[in-house]
Structure formats: C-alpha cells, structure tokens
Design an enzyme around this catalytic site. Structure first.
Site, PDB file in Angstrom:
ATOM      1  CG  HIS A 375     -84.476 -79.960  33.354  1.00  0.00           C
ATOM      2  ND1 HIS A 375     -85.563 -80.802  33.446  1.00  0.00           N
ATOM      3  CD2 HIS A 375     -84.613 -79.295  32.175  1.00  0.00           C
ATOM      4  CE1 HIS A 375     -86.331 -80.648  32.366  1.00  0.00           C
ATOM      5  NE2 HIS A 375     -85.762 -79.745  31.589  1.00  0.00           N
ATOM      6  CD  GLU A 395     -82.455 -76.489  25.369  1.00  0.00           C
ATOM      7  OE1 GLU A 395     -83.293 -77.099  24.685  1.00  0.00           O
ATOM      8  OE2 GLU A 395     -82.200 -76.791  26.554  1.00  0.00           O
ATOM      9  CG  PHE A 427     -83.088 -71.434  38.180  1.00  0.00           C
ATOM     10  CD1 PHE A 427     -84.138 -70.758  38.764  1.00  0.00           C
ATOM     11  CD2 PHE A 427     -82.565 -70.952  36.984  1.00  0.00           C
ATOM     12  CE1 PHE A 427     -84.667 -69.614  38.175  1.00  0.00           C
ATOM     13  CE2 PHE A 427     -83.081 -69.814  36.390  1.00  0.00           C
ATOM     14  CZ  PHE A 427     -84.134 -69.135  36.992  1.00  0.00           C
TER      15      PHE A 427
END
Length: 475
Positions: A375, A395, A427
């Site tokens: 990610h 997003e 995160f």
C-alpha cells in the site's frame, strides 16, 4: 492450484435484501395464486400398471402401499376428488370469479373429460403435473425425460394444447433441468425457495421459475402435524396474506401460493376454511388473483432475463484480471479465492469480498505483511508523482488528500515516516470512511498501539478498502 475448483450449485442468496418490484398489474400489493392439483386417476394403482396402490395424501391415517393389490378405500378417496370435490371447488372459484391453475396429471386428465371441459370453459390454465402421479426420485434420467415427453404428448391430445407450465411434485434432482431442456415451458414450479419468480440459467435456456408451496397447502390435512379443521387452514392463510399484504404496502410486493387438492379441500368441512379466506381477501384493494401463466408472462415482460459473467463461473485468468487489484498489488489473493468453494452466493460483490477475505485471512503473517507493504503512503510521494493505482488515486481524492496545503502535506509526511519506522509498513485506512480530520486523529491514536495490535488493525483496514472497491464495481 486445482484445475476444477469446487463449485457449490445451490443458491442460498436469491434476491437477498433487495428483491425486485414485481410491478403487479394495477399496482397490486400481493398476488394470490390458487393451484388445484388434479391427480385423481393418475395415482399409483395396479389398474394403471403400477406395482402397488397409492399411499400419499389421503385421509387414511398411516396408509401404506399394497403391493400387487388394489386398495379399494384409497381408490374411492381419490374418486371422491374427481366425482364430488372437483365440482364443489369449480363452483366456488367460478362464482368468486377467480381463475385457477390446474396442475393436471396427464393420465388423470385423460380419464376425466367432463372435468377438463369444465376447466377450459372456466378459462383456467391447465399446467402439467407429469405423466403419472408417482415418485420420480429413483427414475433414471432418460426414463424421466421420456416421461416428460409422454406427459406433454398426452396433455396435448386431451386438452388440444401443449402445457406451458410444469410441476412434478414428487420430483428428482434432475427434474427442473430436464423440463427446462425440453424448451417449451414458460415456467417450472418444482421449487419452494422464494416469494417471487426468478430466472434459472440451464445451459443455453433461460428458464423462469415460479416457486410453489407445501405449507399454504391443504396437503397438511393429510400430514401430522397439520390442519384438522377448515378454521385452522383459514387462519394460516389469513396470517400469511396479512403479512404479505403489509410487506407489499411498505416495501416490495410478493406472491402467495395456495396449493389445493380435489380429494382434500373438496370435502365440505375443509372447504369452509378456503371459502372464508376467499371472502376475506375480497375485502381488500390491491389483490391480484392470476393464473400462473399470467404471472409468468407478466414477469417475462417486466423482468426479462439478462445474462452476465458471474464470478463463480469465471476462469481463473478472468477472475484474477477482474479482482486481482482489489487487494493492493496482490493478485495471489484472487488466485487463492478462485480455488475456494464458490457458488451463486458469491456472484455479487459481498460474496466476492467474502472469498477474497477468506484467502487473505488464511495466508501467513509474512504474506499479509507483503500486502500491507504494497500500500502507498497516504498523500505521499507516489501520490504527488501520480504513480498510484487508479483505485488508490480515487480513494485518496475522496477525502481531499489530493488537495492538501503545504502545511497539511508536511504533517502527513511526518506522520507517515513516524508510523512506518515504528511498524514497518505504511499507515492504512479506508479513506472512504473518513475525512482529513478523522484520518489525522486515527494516525495519532494508532501510533500508540503495539505492533501486533496495529498489524491486526491494518489488516482489517485492508479488508475494508477491498469492501469499498468491490461495492464500486456494481457486480
């Protein structure tokens, strides 16, 4: 990876929480459909070439098949249905101006010409109830196929027209498929699995299914536990109707099936409950009382079937191409999900999310860690360089992370660095559930976690991101 992964053919989902509006004629709140089974003269009997007498659905308690013998009492009970019960019901429905669907056993119809003429004069639909009223569960497939063909042929000879609806009742696991493959039926009713019609794909055939009922059915006068009085039958039908009528008023209209038999409900004390129910529903507006063929034609017009590629039917390559990016840069999750037991319940986005999460949850911690590391940082360098996946770009933009001030960007970069140095992965948060403010609050809160807690939290957020991505696909 298995070449032929397990596939579960039963459909445990159906319409789910979002049943379609049937748009019944006249804006009806419920469709109440009466079926009269005509089986008298088609039941097991040595006179019909059967090995034993009938034992099913009569007023003889504990009836058993008499092998090689006529069961005079059983025969006479069936004869009552044809001689007296049918005519009592014919008067009831014609006087009430309610058309019914006959489930007609072909051999029974052939032995009852006056009853058939009365059905036709009343404008009733005569659907097929098979060639003989016998058990089909142990029939070889080709024998059952031949029996279906024989039923259609005899039905057409007796009535002048082939049947367009089918219900075997005492069916096999092959019945619905075999009837659909015959190709000439507007509907099949050998299911009890819904309150609305639905389409079933059988090979190249899109077959309409109109589910039937065994509970709002007078057969329970012949079962234990069951009805004892006409009033009990009326009460049950009234409760079912009231519930469905209320649902049709506040949410989605449904259908109510009522199953009847000449030799059962045709008895005076039993029929009193049915008459009371007919009188009751006539006091309501918005009640449609069609034949089943009318429902079938309405449904085919208002809700024609459209085929689409279903996840449970996709090849591995197609499945991975479609869903391989749902878990960020981790197509192996989709590969493993495809190998699980998929079925009709997985052909929507919730079902796909379920199997993807199963595959992810079953993976090792090292593999999960790889997904987390894949990610990007929130509002990080990849975002600034426009190197995010399309999903991540959308997003992050949804929370305004693509339009930060210099001060906000500096704050995010500082928190990203602090978080990654502590936990070893970026995160991760489902941005679509949040705003800039709540994301920053989560940053500060989660930085206080130990690594094990935060690892589990991040994995949950990965699953939540997948939830949003799949929902947006509108499967």
């Amino acid at each position: 990876m298995p070449k032929n992964p397990p596939r579960y053919v039963r459909n445990m989902l159906g319409y789910g929480a979002n049943a379609p509006d049937p748009q019944w004629p006249g804006g009806a709140k419920v469709a109440v459909q009466f079926v009269l089974n005509y089986e008298e003269g088609g039941e097991n009997c040595v006179l019909h070439g059967d090995e034993a007498s009938e034992a099913f659905l009569s007023d003889i308690a504990g009836a058993a098949m008499w092998k090689g013998q006529r069961h005079w009492n059983m025969e006479s009970i069936y004869e009552y249905g044809a001689r007296a019960g049918f005519w009592r019901l014919h008067r009831l429905f014609t006087e009430a101006d309610i058309p019914v669907t006959i489930y007609g056993v072909a051999t029974a119809l052939a032995r009852s010409p006056e009853q058939v003429a009365a059905m036709q004069d009343a404008g009733w639909e005569i659907a097929s109830h098979g060639y003989k009223w016998v058990e089909h569960k142990d029939m070889p497939e080709e024998e059952e196929r031949a029996s279906i063909a024989a039923a259609i042929k005899l039905h057409e000879e007796v009535t002048g027209e082939r049947p367009y609806g089918w219900y075997t009742g005492r069916c096999s696991a092959n019945t619905v498929r075999l009837v659909a493959e015959e190709g000439g039926f507007d509907y099949v009713s050998d299911t009890y699995d819904d309150d609305l019609p639905y389409w079933l794909e059988v090979g190249d055939r899109d077959q309409l299914i109109i589910p039937y009922t065994l509970e709002a059915n007078d057969m329970r006068f012949a079962t234990s536990p069951g009805w004892i009085t006409g009033e009990q039958f009326f009460t049950y039908l009234k409760d079912a109707f009231d519930t469905l009528y209320a649902e049709g008023t506040t949410s989605t209209p449904k259908m109510m099936n009522i199953g009847l038999h000449c030799r059962l409900i045709g008895r005076p004390g039993k029929m009193a409950g049915l008459k009371r129910f007919i009188d009751y529903i006539k006091t309501f507006d918005g009640v449609w009382t069609p034949r089943r063929i009318d429902m079938a034609r309405h449904w085919a017009k208002v809700h024609p079937h459209s085929r689409k590629l279903r996840p449970s039917q996709m090849s591995q390559d197609d499945f991975v191409t479609k869903f391989g990016g749902v878990f960020e840069h981790s197509p192996w999750v989709a590969e493993r999900a495809w190998a699980l037991e998929l079925g009709p319940a997985h052909d929507g986005w919730v079902g796909v999310h379920s199997v993807l999460c199963r595959a992810f949850r079953a993976s090792s911690d090292a593999e999960k860690d790889g997904v987390l590391i894949a990610h990007p940082d929130l509002a990080g360098k990849l975002a600034q360089a426009k190197h995010l996946t399309a999903e991540s770009t959308s997003e992050q933009a949804s929370a305004g992370l693509d339009a930060l001030t210099d001060e906000e960007r500096a704050t995010f970069e500082r928190l990203n660095t602090e978080y990654t140095e502590k936990f070893g992965f970026p995160f991760i948060i489902a941005v679509k559930d949040n705003t800039k403010a709540t994301i920053l609050d989560a940053f500060h809160t989660r930085l206080q976690n130990d690594r094990d807690t935060e690892f589990k939290t991040a994995c949950k957020q990965v699953e939540r991101i997948a939830w949003h991505r799949l929902k947006d696909m509108n499967l």
